[in-house]
Design a protein around this motif. Structure first.
Motif, PDB file in Angstrom:
ATOM      1  N   LEU A 130       0.830  -1.203   0.000  1.00  0.00           N
ATOM      2  CA  LEU A 130       0.000   0.000   0.000  1.00  0.00           C
ATOM      3  C   LEU A 130       0.864   1.253   0.000  1.00  0.00           C
ATOM      4  O   LEU A 130       0.535   2.253  -0.659  1.00  0.00           O
ATOM      5  CB  LEU A 130      -0.931  -0.002   1.212  1.00  0.00           C
ATOM      6  N   VAL A 131       1.969   1.208   0.739  1.00  0.00           N
ATOM      7  CA  VAL A 131       2.883   2.351   0.769  1.00  0.00           C
ATOM      8  C   VAL A 131       3.425   2.637  -0.631  1.00  0.00           C
ATOM      9  O   VAL A 131       3.540   3.788  -1.057  1.00  0.00           O
ATOM     10  CB  VAL A 131       4.037   2.095   1.762  1.00  0.00           C
ATOM     11  N   GLU A 132       3.737   1.557  -1.366  1.00  0.00           N
ATOM     12  CA  GLU A 132       4.244   1.734  -2.726  1.00  0.00           C
ATOM     13  C   GLU A 132       3.219   2.400  -3.631  1.00  0.00           C
ATOM     14  O   GLU A 132       3.566   3.028  -4.633  1.00  0.00           O
ATOM     15  CB  GLU A 132       4.652   0.375  -3.306  1.00  0.00           C
ATOM     16  N   GLN A 133       1.950   2.266  -3.296  1.00  0.00           N
ATOM     17  CA  GLN A 133       0.872   2.874  -4.077  1.00  0.00           C
ATOM     18  C   GLN A 133       0.527   4.283  -3.583  1.00  0.00           C
ATOM     19  O   GLN A 133      -0.440   4.886  -4.043  1.00  0.00           O
ATOM     20  CB  GLN A 133      -0.383   1.990  -4.015  1.00  0.00           C
ATOM     21  N   GLY A 134       1.329   4.793  -2.650  1.00  0.00           N
ATOM     22  CA  GLY A 134       1.139   6.169  -2.199  1.00  0.00           C
ATOM     23  C   GLY A 134       0.408   6.337  -0.889  1.00  0.00           C
ATOM     24  O   GLY A 134       0.101   7.467  -0.492  1.00  0.00           O
TER      25      GLY A 134
END
Length: 257
Positions: free
Chosen positions: A143-147
């Motif tokens: 999720l972090v990679e998706q912002g």
């Protein structure tokens, strides 16, 4: 079912990975897992998922995600004790604590700290290492990679760093300064303003016969603090520098290690 948030979000049914669907569904589940067994108000969920600017369809999108998560829980081939219920003013994910990696992490950290506090540094270090091994990357890394940017994720990451520092303290008590030096080198480079890590790195270097390197770490950290925050190192860090310059006997490995 087992739920994993210390790394990319994952759920397993026995040994089988469970398909969690699209990004919003995963985000809803991830946020509820960070607040497991607590009521999460709709307004708070919407603010988190859309960074304070939810679209007009946001509430319906969350409802759809909740329905999909319930189907996932209901489809478990093995007995699933988790339940996602509507509870005014929002939702509550009931889940057995031992079914989440974040609870197991916190439990092991608590036991490790208790062991160190009672004088059992070796056992404490082992328990803290066991806790840290549960991490598979950043919390909710996918999720972090998706912002995704949530304050809860920063708090969980800080828990991890504090547990690492507790573990290093225990291992320094056990005379494992050489073994932890590589880890400390990486972490102090990543967290140059974290003074406790700097103290641990300097002590590990000094005990390894690397006095000059230990003093260089102090200078590097002081420069980072002065340039980045406009402050001098704290009393503990300054005192350690003076003790290293004086070759103070208190810096030696504890006799019981």
């Amino acid at each position: 079912m087992k739920f994993f948030v210390l790394g990319s979000l994952a759920v397993t049914d026995g040994a089988t990975p469970v398909d969690l669907g699209g990004l919003k569904q995963r985000a809803v589940l991830g946020y509820l897992l960070l607040h497991a067994n607590q009521v999460v108000p709709n307004s708070r969920m919407l603010d988190a998922l859309w960074d304070g600017q939810p679209p007009s369809t946001a509430r319906k999108m969350v409802q759809n995600a909740v329905s999909a998560i319930r189907r996932v829980l209901a489809s478990a081939e093995q007995t699933c004790s988790a339940e996602l219920v509507t509870h005014a003013p929002g939702y509550q994910l009931h889940v057995a604590q031992n079914d989440t990696d974040i609870h197991r992490f916190r439990s092991l950290v608590h036991k490790g700290r208790d062991a160190v506090g009672s004088g059992a540094a070796v056992r404490g270090a082992h328990l803290l290492r066991e806790a840290l091994c549960l991490w598979r990357g950043r919390a909710l890394a996918d999720l972090v990679e998706q912002g995704t940017v949530w304050s809860e994720l920063s708090a969980v990451e800080d828990e991890r760093l504090t547990a690492q520092e507790d573990c290093f303290d225990a291992e320094l008590q056990c005379g494992r300064h050489r073994e932890i030096t590589p880890e400390l080198e990486v972490l102090t480079a990543a967290e140059p303003l974290r003074e406790r890590l700097c103290v641990q790195f300097m002590l590990a270097l000094y005990r390894s016969g690397r006095q000059v390197d230990a003093l260089n770490v102090y200078r590097r950290t002081r420069n980072a603090l002065v340039d980045g925050l406009g402050i001098e190192p704290g009393p503990e860090l300054q005192a350690l520098q003076h003790r290293i310059l004086d070759h103070h006997s208190s810096l030696q490995v504890p006799a019981y290690a």
